[in-house]
Motif scaffolding. Structure first.
Motif, PDB file in Angstrom:
ATOM      1  N   GLU B  15       0.836  -1.216   0.000  1.00 17.80           N
ATOM      2  CA  GLU B  15       0.000   0.000   0.000  1.00 17.80           C
ATOM      3  C   GLU B  15       0.867   1.261   0.000  1.00 17.80           C
ATOM      4  O   GLU B  15       0.597   2.220  -0.723  1.00 17.80           O
ATOM      5  N   GLU B  16       1.939   1.226   0.799  1.00 14.82           N
ATOM      6  CA  GLU B  16       2.841   2.376   0.871  1.00 14.82           C
ATOM      7  C   GLU B  16       3.573   2.602  -0.450  1.00 14.82           C
ATOM      8  O   GLU B  16       3.774   3.737  -0.884  1.00 14.82           O
ATOM      9  N   ALA B  19       1.152   4.162  -2.855  1.00 12.72           N
ATOM     10  CA  ALA B  19       0.925   5.574  -2.514  1.00 12.72           C
ATOM     11  C   ALA B  19       2.114   6.412  -2.959  1.00 12.72           C
ATOM     12  O   ALA B  19       1.955   7.517  -3.489  1.00 12.72           O
ATOM     13  N   ARG B  22       2.060   6.892  -6.712  1.00 11.48           N
ATOM     14  CA  ARG B  22       1.048   7.883  -7.118  1.00 11.48           C
ATOM     15  C   ARG B  22       1.524   9.307  -6.823  1.00 11.48           C
ATOM     16  O   ARG B  22       1.357  10.208  -7.626  1.00 11.48           O
ATOM     17  N   ARG B  23       2.159   9.478  -5.649  1.00 12.84           N
ATOM     18  CA  ARG B  23       2.680  10.807  -5.289  1.00 12.84           C
ATOM     19  C   ARG B  23       3.731  11.263  -6.292  1.00 12.84           C
ATOM     20  O   ARG B  23       3.736  12.405  -6.738  1.00 12.84           O
ATOM     21  N   TRP B  26       2.157  12.407  -9.524  1.00 11.91           N
ATOM     22  CA  TRP B  26       1.594  13.761  -9.415  1.00 11.91           C
ATOM     23  C   TRP B  26       2.687  14.817  -9.410  1.00 11.91           C
ATOM     24  O   TRP B  26       2.538  15.883 -10.005  1.00 11.91           O
ATOM     25  N   PHE B  34       4.647  23.023 -14.801  1.00  9.99           N
ATOM     26  CA  PHE B  34       5.447  24.229 -14.568  1.00  9.99           C
ATOM     27  C   PHE B  34       6.313  24.559 -15.789  1.00  9.99           C
ATOM     28  O   PHE B  34       6.381  25.702 -16.238  1.00  9.99           O
ATOM     29  N   ALA B  37       4.137  25.895 -18.522  1.00 12.17           N
ATOM     30  CA  ALA B  37       3.719  27.274 -18.236  1.00 12.17           C
ATOM     31  C   ALA B  37       4.837  28.256 -18.568  1.00 12.17           C
ATOM     32  O   ALA B  37       4.606  29.279 -19.219  1.00 12.17           O
TER      33      ALA B  37
END
Lengths: 318, 57
Positions: B15-16, B19, B22-23, B26, B34, B37
């Motif tokens: 699970e960790e 996670a 996924r982090r 992102w 950025f 932009a």
């Protein structure tokens, strides 16, 4: 400050936890009011910002708001852990380490100010930087735990977005921009104090001197009414400068009278007092909810007028 | 003298690991946004500068 109880449990952080750190609900209002300031500035001055630059400037305001929110959550993690309303936030719930939230806040602050400067001008970037410091340092670290006027003075932080939006377009901040600032500034006390009537016991427990804690619920309800009267008067200022037209004037008067009626009714209740009937506290929650609708609707009226060229100044009709 | 204890990093759970992945995804998307932009700002500024009589100088 950030010393959490050892018992706080750790769980894997999700992307949603990092989004929560940015206080997305506050961010929505911030972005919306900044966008209205930007559109009104274009409409009033005739200066057109490149749409992509305007989008990036709006994004910068959103990131700046999120950065200030993350810094606030980092500093307030100790009291958040003790209050029911905030105990599930990412830091007290153990999902995001406190130092990681601070890093995120500081990095986002830098990125947002840099983007604003690149997309518009140094004045808008400077105002954005100042508003982050205002919320993250002046309100969170100095005022919040020191004075019952924390919300009144701290309200300035949330009032900056339309000024920043205006400055991004024109490179200056004329009277009309400061009128938008004043509206949000006067709106913040009745908005937040309606909520604090419900949470004053928790604020008292963690030592935050919110007005209902230091001066009692009745005084707070009186102050809600006082600031609602000031808000109603301030919301009519755009009619005098021509910033607001017929649509805005109808919205400002109707919404203002409704807010005033609710504040008078709130004063008659015992909301926030010991053993107040549940219906009275529920009424305070309703006033809080209405205040959010009020600001959205008031700025939406201004947006409609300036975005679709429907601004018919009231003074020209008289 | 006693041997110092060998440091054993804690093994992350499934699970960790998910996670963390996924982090990181992102984070990569945010960095990408950025860069896009800044690129967009540069292109617009260059095109606006080129449209000026003095080339933006």
């Amino acid at each position: 400050m950030t010393d959490l109880p050892i018992t706080s449990k750790s769980r894997p952080a999700t992307a949603g936890d990092y989004v929560q750190l940015l206080k997305p609900r506050i961010m929505m209002l911030v972005v919306f009011t900044a966008f209205v300031g930007l559109v009104a500035a274009e409409s009033v001055t005739g200066i057109q910002m490149h749409p992509v630059m305007a989008a990036i400037a709006t994004l910068a305001v959103a990131l700046g708001s999120g950065a200030a929110g993350a810094i606030n959550m980092w500093y307030d993690a100790d009291i958040d852990a003790e209050m029911k309303r905030t105990a599930t936030r990412p830091i007290p719930s153990g999902a995001v380490p406190a130092d990681e939230a601070l890093s995120m806040g500081l990095i986002l602050s830098g990125v947002s100010v840099l983007l604003m400067w690149l997309a518009s001008n140094w004045l808008a970037a400077g105002l954005l930087a100042f508003s982050i410091v205002y919320y993250g340092v002046i309100y969170t670290m100095w005022l919040k735990r020191a004075t019952p006027q924390n919300i009144v003075i701290g309200g300035g932080a949330g009032a900056f977005p339309p000024v920043i939006g205006w400055a991004a377009v024109t490179g200056n901040v004329p009277q009309d921009a400061w009128i938008l600032f004043a509206i949000i500034f006067m709106w913040t006390p009745p908005h937040f104090w309606a909520l604090s009537l419900l949470a004053h016991k928790e604020y008292a427990r963690v030592g935050v001197p919110m007005l209902p804690v230091t001066h009692g619920a009745r005084h707070t309800r009186r102050q809600v009414l006082f600031y609602t009267v000031l808000l109603l008067a301030t919301s009519l200022l755009p009619l005098m400068t021509g910033l607001g037209g017929v649509i805005y004037s109808v919205a400002a008067i109707l919404l203002g009278l409704a807010f005033l009626a609710l504040s008078i009714q709130l004063l008659r209740t015992r909301a926030g007092e010991e053993e107040a009937p549940a219906a009275h506290n529920k009424f305070a929650a309703g006033v809080f909810a209405f205040s959010i609708f009020y600001l959205f609707a008031l700025f939406a009226a201004l947006l409609v007028e300036h975005l679709f060229g429907l601004s018919f100044p009231v003074r020209e009709l008289l | 003298m006693a041997e110092p204890e060998k440091f054993e990093p804690r093994r992350l759970t499934e699970e960790e690991l998910k996670a963390r992945k996924r982090r990181n995804l992102w984070l990569a998307l945010a960095l990408g946004a950025f860069v896009v932009a800044v690129l967009a700002i540069t292109m617009i500024k260059l095109s606006q500068g080129a449209a000026m009589p003095d080339g933006g100088f």
